[in-house]
Design a protein around this motif. Sequence first.
Motif, PDB file in Angstrom:
ATOM      1  N   SER A 178       0.973  -4.959  13.758  1.00 32.24           N
ATOM      2  CA  SER A 178       2.247  -5.678  13.699  1.00 32.24           C
ATOM      3  C   SER A 178       2.539  -6.138  12.284  1.00 32.24           C
ATOM      4  O   SER A 178       3.663  -6.004  11.785  1.00 32.24           O
ATOM      5  CB  SER A 178       2.222  -6.874  14.650  1.00 32.24           C
ATOM      6  N   ALA A 179       1.534  -6.685  11.609  1.00 32.99           N
ATOM      7  CA  ALA A 179       1.722  -7.139  10.236  1.00 32.99           C
ATOM      8  C   ALA A 179       2.119  -5.988   9.325  1.00 32.99           C
ATOM      9  O   ALA A 179       3.034  -6.122   8.495  1.00 32.99           O
ATOM     10  CB  ALA A 179       0.444  -7.800   9.731  1.00 32.99           C
ATOM     11  N   ALA A 180       1.441  -4.851   9.477  1.00 30.81           N
ATOM     12  CA  ALA A 180       1.743  -3.712   8.611  1.00 30.81           C
ATOM     13  C   ALA A 180       3.161  -3.199   8.847  1.00 30.81           C
ATOM     14  O   ALA A 180       3.889  -2.873   7.897  1.00 30.81           O
ATOM     15  CB  ALA A 180       0.725  -2.599   8.853  1.00 30.81           C
ATOM     16  N   GLN A 181       3.583  -3.120  10.118  1.00 32.43           N
ATOM     17  CA  GLN A 181       4.930  -2.618  10.404  1.00 32.43           C
ATOM     18  C   GLN A 181       6.000  -3.600   9.946  1.00 32.43           C
ATOM     19  O   GLN A 181       7.047  -3.200   9.424  1.00 32.43           O
ATOM     20  CB  GLN A 181       5.079  -2.319  11.897  1.00 32.43           C
ATOM     21  N   ILE A 182       5.781  -4.896  10.141  1.00 32.89           N
ATOM     22  CA  ILE A 182       6.770  -5.882   9.712  1.00 32.89           C
ATOM     23  C   ILE A 182       6.819  -5.951   8.189  1.00 32.89           C
ATOM     24  O   ILE A 182       7.901  -6.067   7.592  1.00 32.89           O
ATOM     25  CB  ILE A 182       6.473  -7.249  10.349  1.00 32.89           C
ATOM     26  N   LEU A 183       5.665  -5.862   7.530  1.00 29.49           N
ATOM     27  CA  LEU A 183       5.653  -5.786   6.076  1.00 29.49           C
ATOM     28  C   LEU A 183       6.445  -4.578   5.588  1.00 29.49           C
ATOM     29  O   LEU A 183       7.256  -4.684   4.648  1.00 29.49           O
ATOM     30  CB  LEU A 183       4.214  -5.702   5.578  1.00 29.49           C
ATOM     31  N   ALA A 184       6.230  -3.446   6.221  1.00 31.07           N
ATOM     32  CA  ALA A 184       6.970  -2.246   5.837  1.00 31.07           C
ATOM     33  C   ALA A 184       8.470  -2.463   5.973  1.00 31.07           C
ATOM     34  O   ALA A 184       9.256  -2.005   5.135  1.00 31.07           O
ATOM     35  CB  ALA A 184       6.516  -1.068   6.695  1.00 31.07           C
ATOM     36  N   ASP A 185       8.864  -3.169   7.018  1.00 33.73           N
ATOM     37  CA  ASP A 185      10.285  -3.422   7.274  1.00 33.73           C
ATOM     38  C   ASP A 185      10.874  -4.398   6.255  1.00 33.73           C
ATOM     39  O   ASP A 185      11.879  -4.112   5.592  1.00 33.73           O
ATOM     40  CB  ASP A 185      10.428  -3.977   8.693  1.00 33.73           C
ATOM     41  N   ARG A 201      -7.383  -1.529   6.617  1.00 29.88           N
ATOM     42  CA  ARG A 201      -7.650  -0.110   6.392  1.00 29.88           C
ATOM     43  C   ARG A 201      -6.737   0.734   7.272  1.00 29.88           C
ATOM     44  O   ARG A 201      -6.707   0.564   8.482  1.00 29.88           O
ATOM     45  CB  ARG A 201      -9.105   0.207   6.719  1.00 29.88           C
ATOM     46  N   LEU A 202      -6.013   1.626   6.633  1.00 31.47           N
ATOM     47  CA  LEU A 202      -5.163   2.538   7.391  1.00 31.47           C
ATOM     48  C   LEU A 202      -6.011   3.654   7.994  1.00 31.47           C
ATOM     49  O   LEU A 202      -6.926   4.188   7.352  1.00 31.47           O
ATOM     50  CB  LEU A 202      -4.096   3.154   6.486  1.00 31.47           C
ATOM     51  N   LEU A 203      -5.682   3.987   9.233  1.00 35.74           N
ATOM     52  CA  LEU A 203      -6.300   5.155   9.843  1.00 35.74           C
ATOM     53  C   LEU A 203      -5.791   6.413   9.158  1.00 35.74           C
ATOM     54  O   LEU A 203      -4.697   6.421   8.575  1.00 35.74           O
ATOM     55  CB  LEU A 203      -5.957   5.206  11.336  1.00 35.74           C
ATOM     56  N   PRO A 204      -6.530   7.509   9.217  1.00 38.48           N
ATOM     57  CA  PRO A 204      -6.018   8.773   8.676  1.00 38.48           C
ATOM     58  C   PRO A 204      -4.674   9.122   9.317  1.00 38.48           C
ATOM     59  O   PRO A 204      -4.403   8.770  10.463  1.00 38.48           O
ATOM     60  CB  PRO A 204      -7.104   9.781   9.066  1.00 38.48           C
ATOM     61  N   ASP A 205      -3.832   9.808   8.568  1.00 38.07           N
ATOM     62  CA  ASP A 205      -2.487  10.102   9.051  1.00 38.07           C
ATOM     63  C   ASP A 205      -2.470  10.880  10.358  1.00 38.07           C
ATOM     64  O   ASP A 205      -1.503  10.796  11.127  1.00 38.07           O
ATOM     65  CB  ASP A 205      -1.709  10.900   7.989  1.00 38.07           C
ATOM     66  N   ASP A 206      -3.515  11.634  10.631  1.00 39.51           N
ATOM     67  CA  ASP A 206      -3.527  12.443  11.855  1.00 39.51           C
ATOM     68  C   ASP A 206      -4.185  11.730  13.032  1.00 39.51           C
ATOM     69  O   ASP A 206      -4.399  12.329  14.086  1.00 39.51           O
ATOM     70  CB  ASP A 206      -4.235  13.780  11.615  1.00 39.51           C
ATOM     71  N   VAL A 207      -4.483  10.441  12.885  1.00 39.47           N
ATOM     72  CA  VAL A 207      -5.083   9.665  13.973  1.00 39.47           C
ATOM     73  C   VAL A 207      -4.038   8.685  14.495  1.00 39.47           C
ATOM     74  O   VAL A 207      -3.523   7.862  13.747  1.00 39.47           O
ATOM     75  CB  VAL A 207      -6.336   8.896  13.505  1.00 39.47           C
ATOM     76  N   ASP A 208      -3.723   8.782  15.794  1.00 43.39           N
ATOM     77  CA  ASP A 208      -2.768   7.851  16.384  1.00 43.39           C
ATOM     78  C   ASP A 208      -3.313   7.333  17.705  1.00 43.39           C
ATOM     79  O   ASP A 208      -4.519   7.357  17.948  1.00 43.39           O
ATOM     80  CB  ASP A 208      -1.377   8.484  16.549  1.00 43.39           C
ATOM     81  N   ALA A 240      -1.002   4.742  10.923  1.00 42.27           N
ATOM     82  CA  ALA A 240      -0.043   5.063   9.867  1.00 42.27           C
ATOM     83  C   ALA A 240       1.201   5.727  10.458  1.00 42.27           C
ATOM     84  O   ALA A 240       1.477   6.907  10.212  1.00 42.27           O
ATOM     85  CB  ALA A 240      -0.699   5.952   8.825  1.00 42.27           C
ATOM     86  N   VAL A 241       1.963   4.939  11.240  1.00 40.99           N
ATOM     87  CA  VAL A 241       3.248   5.448  11.736  1.00 40.99           C
ATOM     88  C   VAL A 241       4.180   5.638  10.537  1.00 40.99           C
ATOM     89  O   VAL A 241       3.939   5.085   9.450  1.00 40.99           O
ATOM     90  CB  VAL A 241       3.858   4.483  12.773  1.00 40.99           C
ATOM     91  N   PRO A 242       5.252   6.420  10.685  1.00 37.57           N
ATOM     92  CA  PRO A 242       6.088   6.753   9.512  1.00 37.57           C
ATOM     93  C   PRO A 242       6.540   5.577   8.655  1.00 37.57           C
ATOM     94  O   PRO A 242       6.445   5.660   7.423  1.00 37.57           O
ATOM     95  CB  PRO A 242       7.270   7.504  10.149  1.00 37.57           C
ATOM     96  N   PRO A 243       7.009   4.437   9.205  1.00 40.84           N
ATOM     97  CA  PRO A 243       7.412   3.337   8.317  1.00 40.84           C
ATOM     98  C   PRO A 243       6.249   2.783   7.499  1.00 40.84           C
ATOM     99  O   PRO A 243       6.438   2.370   6.344  1.00 40.84           O
ATOM    100  CB  PRO A 243       7.954   2.280   9.293  1.00 40.84           C
ATOM    101  N   VAL A 244       5.041   2.777   8.075  1.00 46.72           N
ATOM    102  CA  VAL A 244       3.875   2.288   7.339  1.00 46.72           C
ATOM    103  C   VAL A 244       3.499   3.273   6.236  1.00 46.72           C
ATOM    104  O   VAL A 244       3.141   2.870   5.113  1.00 46.72           O
ATOM    105  CB  VAL A 244       2.703   2.048   8.301  1.00 46.72           C
ATOM    106  N   ARG A 245       3.594   4.557   6.517  1.00 45.60           N
ATOM    107  CA  ARG A 245       3.328   5.544   5.469  1.00 45.60           C
ATOM    108  C   ARG A 245       4.313   5.382   4.319  1.00 45.60           C
ATOM    109  O   ARG A 245       3.939   5.486   3.143  1.00 45.60           O
ATOM    110  CB  ARG A 245       3.423   6.957   6.046  1.00 45.60           C
ATOM    111  N   ASP A 246       5.566   5.140   4.659  1.00 48.51           N
ATOM    112  CA  ASP A 246       6.579   4.939   3.619  1.00 48.51           C
ATOM    113  C   ASP A 246       6.242   3.729   2.753  1.00 48.51           C
ATOM    114  O   ASP A 246       6.343   3.780   1.520  1.00 48.51           O
ATOM    115  CB  ASP A 246       7.952   4.758   4.264  1.00 48.51           C
ATOM    116  N   ALA A 247       5.816   2.632   3.393  1.00 53.43           N
ATOM    117  CA  ALA A 247       5.434   1.441   2.634  1.00 53.43           C
ATOM    118  C   ALA A 247       4.232   1.728   1.739  1.00 53.43           C
ATOM    119  O   ALA A 247       4.165   1.268   0.592  1.00 53.43           O
ATOM    120  CB  ALA A 247       5.130   0.294   3.593  1.00 53.43           C
ATOM    121  N   ARG A 248       3.296   2.493   2.248  1.00 55.92           N
ATOM    122  CA  ARG A 248       2.136   2.884   1.437  1.00 55.92           C
ATOM    123  C   ARG A 248       2.583   3.691   0.222  1.00 55.92           C
ATOM    124  O   ARG A 248       2.129   3.432  -0.903  1.00 55.92           O
ATOM    125  CB  ARG A 248       1.180   3.708   2.294  1.00 55.92           C
TER     126      ARG A 248
END
Length: 354
Positions: A178-185, A201-208, A240-248
Amino acid sequence: MSRAPRQVDVLVVGGGQAGLAAGFYLRRAKTDFVILDAYARPGGAWPGMWDSLRLFSPAPFSSLPGWMMPQPPGGGYPGAADTVAYLTAYEQRYELPIIRPVTVKAVRTGTRRLLVETDQDDWEARVVVSATGTWSRPYVPHYPGVGDFRGEQLHTVNYQRPDPFRGRHVVIVGGGNSAAQILADVSTVTRTTWATLRPPRLLPDDVDGRALFDLATRRHRAALAGRNDDGISGLGDIVAVPPVRDARDRGVLKSEPMFSRITPTGVTWADGSELACDVIIWCTGFRPALGHLAPLRLRGPGGLIPTEGTRAAGEPRLHLLGYGDWTGPASATLIGAARTARTMVTEILAQLQR
């Protein structure tokens, strides 16, 4: 003269994703049951989620039993609005007997049944399923000076969109999804600082969520066998959902150590460094909403109710569903609630036949 309690074999408290999953299997078994929901509209807590929220898994892996969640327009990860639409259609599709809005005030021990007191009718049930979730019990830790802050403080449960924070320095507290997604927003419109107890720590992009559910199941089975399986924490914390990847990729997904004190104008750290800020958003989680079960006096030393599977150890007529790993592997997720509900209803049916 008060009316006699209405009677039912199984009463489910909560009409969110966990309650609907239980309802699907109870309906399929032709059980006499009812679902009481405190919310005025379908969807459980999902209508209150922030606008940009994304689920951790694609729609086929974020579904309740019997009917797959439709793909959102454009594909990708479903959002909060997609989830509300799905849950609304789901309860209509299976004609689940939901009564709303009804607030369950207390569950008490009866002679042969459990007595469920509400703000409307009272009920007697042979089995009660508590599926109230956690959204109504946001948790904010205490830090020195928290009451002195002259800016704005809010919790995840109060956040909707970034526009009100434009031009204000926002501190976001918490190391989870939640923190990562709200920060991204929020970081798309203003300056942000991310404070966490330990480096996230972000999970690898292919792990959901698909992999996370499998890992949670493995960890749960290992715990039952007396083994330790650290598979999830070994991978990371944040999907690492798309908005979090964008913030990264924008370079804003960087955290600072947790501050030690809050001042009227900001926060300070143990080394004496200070930061002025206008807003603090506490993404610090929730606690199970169990107040209606207090009369049963079942809580253990840690505040949770000891369970055997989903069944309360001290009251076999009570089951708890959807509160997280405590009541089944990843059972606070859509797919986790669905799988746990199936096992739970199988046990309930056996109880009703005894």
